[in-house]
Design a protein around this motif. Structure first.
Motif, PDB file in Angstrom:
ATOM      1  N   GLN A  57      -5.046 -31.039 -15.583  1.00  0.00           N
ATOM      2  CA  GLN A  57      -5.263 -32.207 -14.740  1.00  0.00           C
ATOM      3  C   GLN A  57      -5.038 -31.808 -13.281  1.00  0.00           C
ATOM      4  OE1 GLN A  57      -6.327 -35.247 -15.543  1.00  0.00           O
ATOM      5  NE2 GLN A  57      -6.530 -34.668 -17.687  1.00  0.00           N
ATOM      6  N   SER A  59      -4.612 -32.130  -9.160  1.00  0.00           N
ATOM      7  CA  SER A  59      -4.131 -33.104  -8.178  1.00  0.00           C
ATOM      8  C   SER A  59      -5.293 -33.464  -7.270  1.00  0.00           C
ATOM      9  CB  SER A  59      -2.995 -32.505  -7.346  1.00  0.00           C
ATOM     10  OG  SER A  59      -3.491 -31.443  -6.539  1.00  0.00           O
ATOM     11  N   LEU A  60      -5.156 -34.558  -6.529  1.00  0.00           N
ATOM     12  CA  LEU A  60      -6.214 -34.952  -5.600  1.00  0.00           C
ATOM     13  C   LEU A  60      -6.404 -33.893  -4.523  1.00  0.00           C
ATOM     14  CD1 LEU A  60      -5.427 -38.753  -5.241  1.00  0.00           C
ATOM     15  CD2 LEU A  60      -7.141 -37.655  -6.675  1.00  0.00           C
ATOM     16  N   SER A  62      -5.976 -30.673  -4.872  1.00  0.00           N
ATOM     17  CA  SER A  62      -6.718 -29.558  -5.469  1.00  0.00           C
ATOM     18  C   SER A  62      -8.203 -29.873  -5.547  1.00  0.00           C
ATOM     19  CB  SER A  62      -6.179 -29.252  -6.868  1.00  0.00           C
ATOM     20  OG  SER A  62      -4.843 -28.806  -6.811  1.00  0.00           O
TER      21      SER A  62
END
Length: 206
Positions: A57, A59-60, A62
């Motif tokens: 998942q 991160s924003l 990334s």
């Protein structure tokens, strides 16, 4: 009885797989290896590999790095995780307040104004950032209309000031970014063509 927790988890897994598949598709179309994408984004090769397989998942922050490296926009990446519909309806109505993109993808807020497969992607953007953010470039052409306030938009290094009622259209390949002209809030309608991915030879711009 359906377990709501299990259903949510399954939906999240499916969304992650769709996002990973889109990132892999874009990377391959740009002629990039995972190693080169890792270098361009300063993210690890194992993490990117897991991301493309839907096993991680991001991160924003990334995803913003990945969007820049793949010459796309963060909003396009988040839209790729949406559940596909069996058939796009001829008419689609979006009510006020719907279609919000998760906070953190860009300065301010953004919401998709159409979700089905279309020839163009309309987005409403509202922000007041005074500091320029990352520059983006993509193969799709783009149209921007200033609904309220004012922005300074940089196109291939040249700045232009736009206020309410002004608009700009630019073709794919133009490096661009924008920010508030005077620190006051602004609101934009941004429309981007759907575009078609064209494979590139290795060594192209990352």
């Amino acid at each position: 009885m359906t377990d709501p927790v299990a259903t949510i988890a399954a939906d999240e897994d499916a969304a992650g797989q769709r996002l990973g598949a889109r990132i892999r598709e874009l990377r391959q179309a740009r002629g990039l290896t995972l190693v080169r994408l890792a270098a361009a984004t300063e993210l690890s090769h194992p993490f990117l590999s897991q991301l493309e397989r839907g096993l991680a998942q991001p991160s924003l922050a990334s995803l913003r790095r990945i969007a820049v490296a793949l010459e796309t926009s963060p909003i396009e990446l988040i839209a790729a995780s949406d559940e596909p519909r069996e058939a796009a309806s001829a008419i689609e109505i979006q009510r006020a307040g719907s279609g919000a993109v998760p906070e953190g993808f860009a300065s301010g807020t953004a919401r998709m104004l159409a979700h089905d497969a279309r020839a163009f992607h309309p987005v409403e953007v509202a922000a007041d950032a005074l500091v320029p953010g990352e520059s983006f470039t993509h193969e799709e052409e783009e149209f921007l209309y200033v609904v309220a306030g004012g922005i300074r938009i940089e196109l291939d290094g040249e700045a232009h000031d736009l206020t309410a009622g002004d608009s700009v259209h630019f073709p794919g390949g133009v490096v661009h970014r924008w920010w508030s002209l005077d620190g006051e809030p602004y609101r934009l309608l941004v429309v981007k063509s759907a575009g078609v991915l064209r494979p590139r030879t290795p060594g192209g711009t990352p």
